[in-house]
Design a protein around this motif. Sequence first.
Motif, short mmCIF file in Angstrom:
data_model
loop_
_atom_site.label_atom_id
_atom_site.label_comp_id
_atom_site.label_asym_id
_atom_site.label_seq_id
_atom_site.Cartn_x
_atom_site.Cartn_y
_atom_site.Cartn_z
N LEU A 76 26.52 9.43 -6.39
CA LEU A 76 26.74 10.75 -7.90
C LEU A 76 26.58 10.02 -8.76
O LEU A 76 25.39 10.97 -9.36
CB LEU A 76 28.25 11.28 -7.23
CG LEU A 76 28.56 12.52 -8.02
CD1 LEU A 76 27.81 13.21 -7.61
CD2 LEU A 76 29.36 12.88 -8.17
N GLU A 77 26.72 9.29 -9.28
CA GLU A 77 26.70 8.54 -10.81
C GLU A 77 24.77 8.49 -10.64
O GLU A 77 24.55 8.40 -11.88
CB GLU A 77 27.43 7.71 -11.53
CG GLU A 77 29.17 7.98 -11.44
CD GLU A 77 29.27 8.40 -12.30
OE1 GLU A 77 28.42 8.91 -12.75
OE2 GLU A 77 30.30 9.25 -11.91
N LEU A 78 24.31 7.72 -9.85
CA LEU A 78 23.58 7.81 -9.84
C LEU A 78 21.97 8.66 -9.70
O LEU A 78 21.24 8.79 -10.63
CB LEU A 78 22.52 6.92 -8.33
CG LEU A 78 21.31 5.99 -8.71
CD1 LEU A 78 20.52 5.70 -9.56
CD2 LEU A 78 20.69 5.61 -7.06
N ALA A 79 22.56 9.65 -8.90
CA ALA A 79 22.06 10.83 -8.89
C ALA A 79 22.33 11.54 -10.86
O ALA A 79 21.14 12.32 -10.97
CB ALA A 79 22.92 11.92 -8.05
N LYS A 80 22.92 11.19 -11.17
CA LYS A 80 23.03 12.03 -12.62
C LYS A 80 22.04 11.28 -13.22
O LYS A 80 21.74 12.30 -14.06
CB LYS A 80 24.99 12.67 -13.45
CG LYS A 80 26.18 13.15 -12.18
CD LYS A 80 27.34 12.35 -12.09
CE LYS A 80 27.86 13.99 -11.82
NZ LYS A 80 29.52 14.27 -12.29
N SER A 81 22.84 10.01 -13.13
CA SER A 81 21.71 9.58 -14.33
C SER A 81 19.54 9.57 -13.21
O SER A 81 19.27 9.75 -15.51
CB SER A 81 22.28 7.71 -13.90
OG SER A 81 21.31 7.26 -12.75
N ALA A 91 14.59 19.50 -11.40
CA ALA A 91 15.00 20.77 -10.37
C ALA A 91 15.33 19.91 -9.33
O ALA A 91 16.27 19.55 -8.43
CB ALA A 91 14.13 21.89 -9.75
N LYS A 92 14.40 19.04 -8.64
CA LYS A 92 14.46 17.99 -7.61
C LYS A 92 15.95 17.04 -8.13
O LYS A 92 16.94 17.01 -7.72
CB LYS A 92 13.38 16.71 -7.52
CG LYS A 92 13.49 16.18 -6.13
CD LYS A 92 13.09 14.99 -5.51
CE LYS A 92 12.30 13.75 -4.88
NZ LYS A 92 13.55 13.19 -5.33
N ALA A 93 16.26 17.04 -9.27
CA ALA A 93 17.28 15.71 -9.76
C ALA A 93 18.29 16.39 -9.49
O ALA A 93 19.52 16.18 -9.04
CB ALA A 93 16.67 14.89 -11.00
N SER A 94 18.27 18.11 -9.99
CA SER A 94 19.49 18.29 -9.64
C SER A 94 20.37 18.99 -8.15
O SER A 94 21.28 18.73 -7.79
CB SER A 94 18.85 20.01 -10.77
OG SER A 94 18.84 19.48 -11.73
#
Length: 397
Positions: free
Chosen positions: A233-238, A289-292
């Motif tokens: 999750l932290e990776l996705a946020k970064s 948008a994809k990262a979100s």
Amino acid sequence: FIICTLDANAQCNVNNPNDILELVKKNHPNISLNNAKGKALESSIEIAEQRPNPELDAESTVGDSIEGSIYRTSVSLKHTFELGGKRDSRIEVAKNTFKTGMAVADFENQQAIISVVIMLHRLRQVYELIPLYKESLSAFSKILQTIKGRKSVSPEQEVEGETLELAVNDYKLKISQLNSEKINLSTHLSFFMGSNCIVPRNALPFIVNLDEDFKNDFKVKNYSKLKAATLALELAKSNLELEKSNSYPNLQIGPTYEYEKLNVSQTNTVGIAITMDLPILNINGGGRAKASKDVLAASLNLRNVKEESNRDIQSWIQKYNQYKESLKTIANKEKLEKKHRKIESLFKRGIISTSLVIESHRQLIEFFNTRFEFENGATEALWNIYKLNGEFESKKL
């Protein structure tokens, strides 16, 4: 060929199961591979910290005009400034990628060790089963030989002889199967230990740990799979922050120099060169948008892993307690062997029939097979509990 190779090698220099476990932790191929992958992931942080090199542009032209020959040379040296905090975001992504990768590796390493622990117990069980089958085979063979040596046999004795012959052939196959399993287990354990030797029987675990008492205060915060999901999750946020920073164009700026010669006159000019993409057609909306969406997916996965982890530890504790209770209440090996010897003695005195002898041997072996299944179930449950509550590294065999 495998048997000869194993027999030709000396026994492993280990004295107890924990010596084997330590060698496996150092040399298991999956663990070694994960360590190598970890080093590669760590190097990605250094790559992310790199800054763009300065860019040198040079151009030289020669031509003719009405006024005469023209010679022109221009040179510019531009440095790239990553606007929007791209470098910091890139470094954070690399760090989180490394942390997530190591957490996943921890989970995979623990799975490999659990498999080895079960293999060690199974190898000990195979060592115990082979003599039981051989003893039964010897008893059946002697009775069969006695029946075949008689000049005349009754229909009942003829049926007993045929039954014994089937049992003898079945047990020969079972012994062969167990010997193959012993070779397979020994070979793989040696490979996992990083050595080419025979695992000594006295280094195998003698008993299953049935002394653990787990309470209802389930703690899974240190579970490697949960850590991996949290870090994912932290990776996705970064990654989202990186995509936001990619919405800003890079700025290239630096000094420029131009020299021009027309016939005998010369001109020298200096200035500043700037290059920058104009954010007109897009501002990386698709990437953001994809990262979100990736953040939402990672959040959902973390929630599911948390729920699954809490359910898993309860399930494994229930299994362990059930196996423990069953193993502590059933008759032990010594009592069964004592009863078995009594039956053998009664048969030799002619008090009980051949069919009862066959049945007693079968019951004894079936009991041990069932007991060993329960032992392996208890072992698997116990080490999965260690994995879930984060106590894996400190536990011994």
